[in-house]
Design an enzyme around this catalytic site. Structure first.
Site, PDB file in Angstrom:
ATOM      1  N   SER A 144      74.207  23.249  72.849  1.00 11.26           N
ATOM      2  CA  SER A 144      75.623  23.401  72.506  1.00 11.26           C
ATOM      3  C   SER A 144      76.400  23.508  73.814  1.00 11.26           C
ATOM      4  O   SER A 144      75.819  23.788  74.859  1.00 11.26           O
ATOM      5  CB  SER A 144      75.781  24.693  71.693  1.00 11.26           C
ATOM      6  OG  SER A 144      77.129  25.107  71.648  1.00 11.26           O
ATOM      7  N   TYR A 157      74.269  33.742  69.460  1.00 18.94           N
ATOM      8  CA  TYR A 157      74.264  32.271  69.537  1.00 18.94           C
ATOM      9  C   TYR A 157      74.291  31.816  70.996  1.00 18.94           C
ATOM     10  O   TYR A 157      73.517  30.945  71.403  1.00 18.94           O
ATOM     11  CB  TYR A 157      75.481  31.741  68.782  1.00 18.94           C
ATOM     12  CG  TYR A 157      75.532  30.238  68.597  1.00 18.94           C
ATOM     13  CD1 TYR A 157      74.864  29.621  67.542  1.00 18.94           C
ATOM     14  CD2 TYR A 157      76.270  29.441  69.462  1.00 18.94           C
ATOM     15  CE1 TYR A 157      74.945  28.246  67.345  1.00 18.94           C
ATOM     16  CE2 TYR A 157      76.346  28.070  69.283  1.00 18.94           C
ATOM     17  CZ  TYR A 157      75.683  27.479  68.223  1.00 18.94           C
ATOM     18  OH  TYR A 157      75.758  26.116  68.042  1.00 18.94           O
TER      19      TYR A 157
HETATM   20  P1  NAD Z   1      74.230  22.715  59.499  1.00 16.95           P
HETATM   21  O1  NAD Z   1      74.480  24.078  58.943  1.00 16.95           O
HETATM   22  O2  NAD Z   1      74.811  21.542  58.826  1.00 16.95           O
HETATM   23  O3  NAD Z   1      72.676  22.467  59.656  1.00 16.95           O
HETATM   24  C1  NAD Z   1      71.792  23.501  59.998  1.00 16.95           C
HETATM   25  C2  NAD Z   1      70.444  23.160  59.457  1.00 16.95           C
HETATM   26  O4  NAD Z   1      69.529  24.215  59.803  1.00 16.95           O
HETATM   27  C3  NAD Z   1      70.406  23.028  57.931  1.00 16.95           C
HETATM   28  O5  NAD Z   1      69.540  21.977  57.573  1.00 16.95           O
HETATM   29  C4  NAD Z   1      69.828  24.365  57.487  1.00 16.95           C
HETATM   30  O6  NAD Z   1      69.187  24.321  56.219  1.00 16.95           O
HETATM   31  C5  NAD Z   1      68.835  24.580  58.602  1.00 16.95           C
HETATM   32  N1  NAD Z   1      68.367  25.965  58.703  1.00 16.95           N
HETATM   33  C6  NAD Z   1      69.085  27.101  58.780  1.00 16.95           C
HETATM   34  N2  NAD Z   1      68.262  28.163  58.805  1.00 16.95           N
HETATM   35  C7  NAD Z   1      66.995  27.673  58.747  1.00 16.95           C
HETATM   36  C8  NAD Z   1      65.713  28.262  58.735  1.00 16.95           C
HETATM   37  N3  NAD Z   1      65.523  29.591  58.780  1.00 16.95           N
HETATM   38  N4  NAD Z   1      64.641  27.443  58.670  1.00 16.95           N
HETATM   39  C9  NAD Z   1      64.791  26.099  58.595  1.00 16.95           C
HETATM   40  N5  NAD Z   1      65.976  25.485  58.613  1.00 16.95           N
HETATM   41  C10 NAD Z   1      67.061  26.271  58.691  1.00 16.95           C
HETATM   42  O7  NAD Z   1      74.725  22.820  61.007  1.00 16.95           O
HETATM   43  P2  NAD Z   1      74.898  21.725  62.189  1.00 16.95           P
HETATM   44  O8  NAD Z   1      76.264  21.898  62.706  1.00 16.95           O
HETATM   45  O9  NAD Z   1      74.408  20.404  61.778  1.00 16.95           O
HETATM   46  O10 NAD Z   1      73.945  22.380  63.289  1.00 16.95           O
HETATM   47  C11 NAD Z   1      72.774  21.755  63.746  1.00 16.95           C
HETATM   48  C12 NAD Z   1      72.525  22.225  65.168  1.00 16.95           C
HETATM   49  O11 NAD Z   1      73.617  21.802  65.987  1.00 16.95           O
HETATM   50  C13 NAD Z   1      72.429  23.733  65.328  1.00 16.95           C
HETATM   51  O12 NAD Z   1      71.416  24.056  66.253  1.00 16.95           O
HETATM   52  C14 NAD Z   1      73.783  24.094  65.896  1.00 16.95           C
HETATM   53  O13 NAD Z   1      73.751  25.282  66.627  1.00 16.95           O
HETATM   54  C15 NAD Z   1      74.058  22.891  66.765  1.00 16.95           C
HETATM   55  N6  NAD Z   1      75.450  22.704  67.147  1.00 16.95           N
HETATM   56  C16 NAD Z   1      76.398  22.479  66.193  1.00 16.95           C
HETATM   57  C17 NAD Z   1      77.698  22.312  66.593  1.00 16.95           C
HETATM   58  C18 NAD Z   1      78.795  22.067  65.602  1.00 16.95           C
HETATM   59  O14 NAD Z   1      79.967  22.105  65.991  1.00 16.95           O
HETATM   60  N7  NAD Z   1      78.481  21.787  64.345  1.00 16.95           N
HETATM   61  C19 NAD Z   1      78.053  22.377  67.929  1.00 16.95           C
HETATM   62  C20 NAD Z   1      77.068  22.597  68.878  1.00 16.95           C
HETATM   63  C21 NAD Z   1      75.758  22.756  68.458  1.00 16.95           C
END
Ligand code: NAD
Length: 262
Positions: A144, A157
């Site tokens: 991130s 986080y």
């Molecule tokens: P999202 O909530 O759409 O996806 C998260 C996924 O993780 C889902 O499939 C959820 O079921 C799974 N998950 C959560 N807890 C879990 C567990 N205990 N075991 C197995 N799976 C689990 O979110 P996203 O935005 O797609 O995030 C994906 C990654 O991207 C994350 O690591 C997040 O920190 C990172 N990220 C997101 C953003 C953003 O703006 N969306 C920015 C930077 C980084």
């Protein structure tokens, strides 16, 4: 784009958002794909079917909980049994909790560190022997902009995401001569359920309206004033998987609309 026929990809946290986009991009190039995460069973089954229509190598779902090391080891073994050892491992699962550090719930701290950071350790540890045996592998960690800089009220986080950047560099050095690259993609705000779901907590923590959180908090430091798109991240991920990116390893690669240029 190079064909991924014959390659197996395992993506943690891929039932929605960025991980699901990654799974579809990999399947579209012919990789066998195992997805993981939580959610509605029928919706997940439908995604697996959609992935199968893209990749004749197949697709499957594993419900492993990323807070449980034994689940993570079983997930890698399940993937290996169904499709062969993972050639591509994407450590992507993540959750968020927003609160001042002196009010931060201890169970949330433990869960965030487990899901974002420790799960990457357990999955990488389990998958690396297969990659070493093949002399080829790609480990991609979803970091991130908070792997590089901080924002208030996200202590767990930020700690986990800074940790994953350090883990990425360490493993990259350990396997540098073995045809395996290890990199960390660092997105800015991407419009996914993770972002949408943190808006109510941020409204509460900062006493703001919904629109104020979106415009003045989330996109405040994102100079392009637009959310990053999942498809854009998938295109960076597919480049890292390609042979053209074989010399990129140990890198933290930003796609953040200019966030960390400030
Ligand atoms: P999202 O909530 O759409 O996806 C998260 C996924 O993780 C889902 O499939 C959820 O079921 C799974 N998950 C959560 N807890 C879990 C567990 N205990 N075991 C197995 N799976 C689990 O979110 P996203 O935005 O797609 O995030 C994906 C990654 O991207 C994350 O690591 C997040 O920190 C990172 N990220 C997101 C953003 C953003 O703006 N969306 C920015 C930077 C980084």
């Amino acid at each position: 784009m190079a064909s991924l026929t014959g390659r197996t990809a395992l993506i943690t946290g891929s039932t929605s958002g960025i991980g699901l986009g990654f799974a579809h991009a990999l399947a579209a190039q012919g990789a066998a794909v195992m997805i993981n995460g939580f959610g509605d069973a029928a919706a997940i089954a439908a995604e697996v079917e959609a992935l199968k229509t893209k990749s004749s190598a197949g697709a499957a779902y594993c419900p492993a909980d990323m807070t449980r090391p034994e689940d993570i080891r079983a997930m890698v073994a399940d993937c290996t049994a169904q499709f062969g050892a993972p050639d591509i491992l994407i450590n992507n699962a993540g959750i968020q909790h927003v609160a001042p550090v002196d009010e931060f719930p201890e169970d949330k701290w433990d869960a965030i560190l487990a899901i974002i950071l420790s799960s990457a350790f357990h999955a990488t540890k389990a998958a690396l022997p297969g990659m070493k045996a093949k002399g080829w592998g790609r480990v991609i960690n979803t970091g991130s902009m908070h792997s590089l800089v901080a924002s208030p009220y996200k202590s767990a986080y930020n700690a986990a995401k800074h940790g994953i950047a350090g883990f990425t560099k360490t493993v990259a050095l350990e396997v540098a001569t073995q045809g395996i690259t290890v990199n960390c993609i660092c997105p800015g705000y991407v419009w996914t359920p993770l972002v949408e779901n943190q808006i109510p907590d941020t409204m509460k923590a900062r006493g703001l309206t919904y629109d104020q959180v979106v415009n003045d908090v989330l996109l405040d430091k994102q100079p392009q004033k637009q959310f990053v798109q999942v498809e854009q991240l998938a295109s960076l991920m597919m480049y890292l998987v390609s042979d053209g990116a074989a010399a990129i390893t140990g890198a933290t690669l930003s796609m953040d609309g200019g966030w960390t240029a400030q």
